[in-house]
Design a protein around this motif. Structure first.
Motif, PDB file in Angstrom:
ATOM      1  N   ASN A  42      12.076  72.274 -64.331  1.00 52.00           N
ATOM      2  CA  ASN A  42      11.825  73.539 -65.013  1.00 52.00           C
ATOM      3  C   ASN A  42      10.483  74.036 -64.506  1.00 52.00           C
ATOM      4  O   ASN A  42       9.636  73.251 -64.081  1.00 52.00           O
ATOM      5  N   GLY A  92       7.557  72.521 -71.289  1.00 49.48           N
ATOM      6  CA  GLY A  92       8.654  72.278 -72.212  1.00 49.48           C
ATOM      7  C   GLY A  92       8.266  72.741 -73.607  1.00 49.48           C
ATOM      8  O   GLY A  92       7.093  72.815 -73.961  1.00 49.48           O
ATOM      9  N   ASP A  93       9.279  73.040 -74.389  1.00 48.96           N
ATOM     10  CA  ASP A  93       9.083  73.416 -75.779  1.00 48.96           C
ATOM     11  C   ASP A  93      10.025  72.520 -76.583  1.00 48.96           C
ATOM     12  O   ASP A  93      11.236  72.650 -76.431  1.00 48.96           O
ATOM     13  N   PRO A  94       9.553  71.555 -77.343  1.00 49.62           N
ATOM     14  CA  PRO A  94       8.223  71.383 -77.943  1.00 49.62           C
ATOM     15  C   PRO A  94       7.253  70.428 -77.232  1.00 49.62           C
ATOM     16  O   PRO A  94       6.232  70.076 -77.835  1.00 49.62           O
ATOM     17  N   GLU A  95       7.503  70.055 -75.975  1.00 53.57           N
ATOM     18  CA  GLU A  95       6.563  69.141 -75.316  1.00 53.57           C
ATOM     19  C   GLU A  95       5.165  69.749 -75.218  1.00 53.57           C
ATOM     20  O   GLU A  95       4.152  69.047 -75.301  1.00 53.57           O
ATOM     21  N   PHE A 102       7.780  70.980 -64.407  1.00 58.16           N
ATOM     22  CA  PHE A 102       8.294  70.133 -65.481  1.00 58.16           C
ATOM     23  C   PHE A 102       9.479  69.381 -64.884  1.00 58.16           C
ATOM     24  O   PHE A 102      10.493  69.988 -64.552  1.00 58.16           O
ATOM     25  N   ASP A 156      11.028  64.359 -75.218  1.00 59.76           N
ATOM     26  CA  ASP A 156      11.728  65.348 -76.043  1.00 59.76           C
ATOM     27  C   ASP A 156      12.914  64.664 -76.738  1.00 59.76           C
ATOM     28  O   ASP A 156      13.269  63.540 -76.403  1.00 59.76           O
ATOM     29  N   ARG A 178       8.071  75.733 -66.085  1.00 62.87           N
ATOM     30  CA  ARG A 178       7.282  76.140 -67.254  1.00 62.87           C
ATOM     31  C   ARG A 178       7.015  74.896 -68.079  1.00 62.87           C
ATOM     32  O   ARG A 178       7.552  73.829 -67.795  1.00 62.87           O
ATOM     33  N   LYS A 183      16.715  65.963 -77.461  1.00 63.12           N
ATOM     34  CA  LYS A 183      17.547  67.159 -77.248  1.00 63.12           C
ATOM     35  C   LYS A 183      18.671  67.301 -78.260  1.00 63.12           C
ATOM     36  O   LYS A 183      19.050  68.414 -78.614  1.00 63.12           O
ATOM     37  N   GLY A 212      17.459  73.159 -77.715  1.00 65.61           N
ATOM     38  CA  GLY A 212      16.262  73.350 -76.879  1.00 65.61           C
ATOM     39  C   GLY A 212      15.291  72.197 -77.024  1.00 65.61           C
ATOM     40  O   GLY A 212      14.414  72.005 -76.189  1.00 65.61           O
ATOM     41  N   GLY A 213      15.424  71.409 -78.080  1.00 65.92           N
ATOM     42  CA  GLY A 213      14.506  70.287 -78.328  1.00 65.92           C
ATOM     43  C   GLY A 213      14.158  70.237 -79.803  1.00 65.92           C
ATOM     44  O   GLY A 213      13.680  71.224 -80.348  1.00 65.92           O
TER      45      GLY A 213
HETATM   46  N1  GLY Z   1      12.334  70.840 -74.485  1.00 70.64           N
HETATM   47  C1  GLY Z   1      13.011  71.050 -73.278  1.00 70.64           C
HETATM   48  C2  GLY Z   1      12.768  72.322 -72.629  1.00 70.64           C
HETATM   49  O1  GLY Z   1      11.805  73.010 -72.921  1.00 70.64           O
HETATM   50  O2  GLY Z   1      13.531  72.676 -71.747  1.00 70.64           O
END
Ligand code: GLY
Ligand code: AMP
Length: 433
Positions: free
Chosen positions: A285, A289-292, A269, A212, A287, A214, A226-227
């Motif tokens: 985390n 990742g976003d945008p992973e 994650f 990611d 869930r 950040k 958030g990324g």
């Molecule tokens: N891209 C990092 C997150 O989803 O926390």
């Protein structure tokens, strides 16, 4: 199967895109979804944290599988409530989601199970927190215990910064209840990388690696977001390093959670720091990742629904996943001003042109809506995830930026250097043979 995805970001668009392509999916819903998700799924206007509303909908529609995108409904117990009424749900229970919901829980858990992570203390009293900070000195990291929408972490370069962060949380109430307790921890240096693993309570199956970005600006400058973009695979995550992370961090976590009566199911994650002393866990985390998630879904060759079901049904021990060798890279286009205040409702054009010009390109929507005239408009901070495949990260990068340049959105911006670490390692773009 009738499947419901919960959430409204780029991560959920990528999940819906992959799930809609599965032969196992007969009908797909997304709550609440967005304007891009509406192409893959029927969007239903139920907020992702409306647990009662989601459970009622799933029961009424006889949903076979619910896939939960964001952390908040997990921490609020959505998976527990669905399982109680016999509906399969992908994601951890509330007890297991504490791994993200409480940083203090996560740190104590690591201490109990000898999982390598930064040294730390937990505090509710400002005087004790101040003493700890002064004793350890800067740099030092101050974190709100609970969920703070990605804003609860201060990497303090100076004592004053650390003292101020502790005071804002404990005395100023900056994060409300989420900051009534803080974790103060040792600063780790090295290169950051994330890994994702599907976990069924007993077994853990690693997914492809992803990296990611950040910080909001090029060169990793500016405040954390958030990324702003991601790529996969991440060359820093070699096969040997992955094995070490699985052995020393992920598998002990899955075993420890089972032993403590909160078996972990869903995707785990792990944010890692790769430093001189080997990999250390920065955070968990609960869930994707976003945008992973966007780059992972682009590279996944196996059927995603089979993988989600194997996780829910506890048969990951005999399951395997196939990935395309191609690299994937996502450039996030955000509204000017993000992560600070930003406008919403500005028209976006050119997405079809960007996708039509190159079949390697997919544009995931993160924060879009339709206005009264049916035009596509921005509806969030992070708005689009322009994603491309290529033979290596450099090729995926040049395709993604060519697509970005076809998108007509004057109120948006993006980083221009997503993937720079991997491109530097690859030695530049592949030749156009
Ligand atoms: N891209 C990092 C997150 O989803 O926390
Ligand atoms: P988070 O908002 O929890 O994703 O954390 C934000 C970022 O803070 C992480 O991605 C790291 O870059 C940084 N960070 C968190 N903890 C530490 C630590 N102990 N040492 C160095 N950097 C950290």
């Amino acid at each position: 199967m009738k499947i419901l995805v919960v959430g409204s970001g780029g991560r959920e668009h990528a999940l819906c895109w992959a799930i809609a392509g599965s032969p196992l999916c007969r009908k797909l819903f997304c709550a609440p979804g967005n304007a891009g998700i509406a192409k893959e799924a029927e969007c239903v206007a139920i907020a992702a944290d409306d647990i009662g509303g989601l459970v009622d909908f799933a029961r009424r529609e006889a949903i076979d599988l619910v896939v939960v995108g964001p952390e908040l409904p997990l921490v609020l117990g959505l998976v527990d409530r669905l399982r109680e009424i016999g509906i399969k749900a992908f994601g951890p229970t509330a007890a297991a989601a504490e791994m993200e919901g409480s940083k203090g829980f996560m740190k104590d858990f690591c201490a109990r199970h000898a999982i390598p992570t930064a040294g730390y203390g937990r505090f509710t009293e400002i005087d004790a927190a101040r003493d700890f900070i002064r004793r350890h000195g800067a740099p030092i990291v101050v974190k709100a215990d609970g969920l703070a929408a990605g804003k609860g972490v201060t990497v303090a370069r100076t004592l004053d910064e650390a003292l101020a962060a502790a005071e804002h949380a404990l005395v100023g109430g900056e994060f409300g209840a989420a900051g009534a307790e803080i974790v103060i921890e040792e600063f780790l240096s090295g290169e950051e990388v994330s890994i994702f693993a599907l976990c069924d309570g007993k077994a853990a199956l690693p997914l492809a690696s992803a990296q990611d970005h950040k910080a909001v600006f090029d060169g990793d400058q500016g405040p954390n977001t958030g990324g702003m973009g991601a790529y996969s695979p991440a060359p820093v995550m070699t096969a040997a390093l992955l094995e070490e992370v699985m052995d020393r961090i992920v598998r002990p976590t899955v075993a420890g959670m089972a032993a403590e009566g909160r078996p972990y199911t869903g995707v785990l994650f792990a944010g890692l720091m790769i430093g001189a002393g080997g990999p250390k866990l920065i955070e968990y985390n609960v869930r994707f990742g976003d945008p992973e998630c966007q780059v992972l879904m682009m590279r996944l060759k196996s059927d995603i629904v089979s993988a989600l079901l194997a996780t829910v049904d506890g048969v990951l021990g005999t399951f395997d996943l196939r990935w395309y060798d191609d690299a994937a890279l996502t450039v996030v286009m955000a509204a000017k001003g993000y992560p600070g205040s930003h406008a919403k409702g500005s028209p976006i054009g050119g997405i079809e042109a960007a996708e039509g010009a190159d079949r390697n390109v997919t544009v995931f929507h993160a924060g879009t809506a339709r206005d009264a005239q049916g035009r596509l408009v921005s509806a969030g901070g992070r708005v689009l995830g322009v994603t491309a495949l290529g033979r290596n990260v450099a090729e995926a990068q040049s395709r993604a930026y060519a697509a970005v340049d076809r998108i007509d959105w004057p109120d948006g911006f993006c980083r221009r250097d997503i993937g720079w670490r991997a491109v530097a390692r690859d030695g530049g773009p592949v030749s156009a043979d």
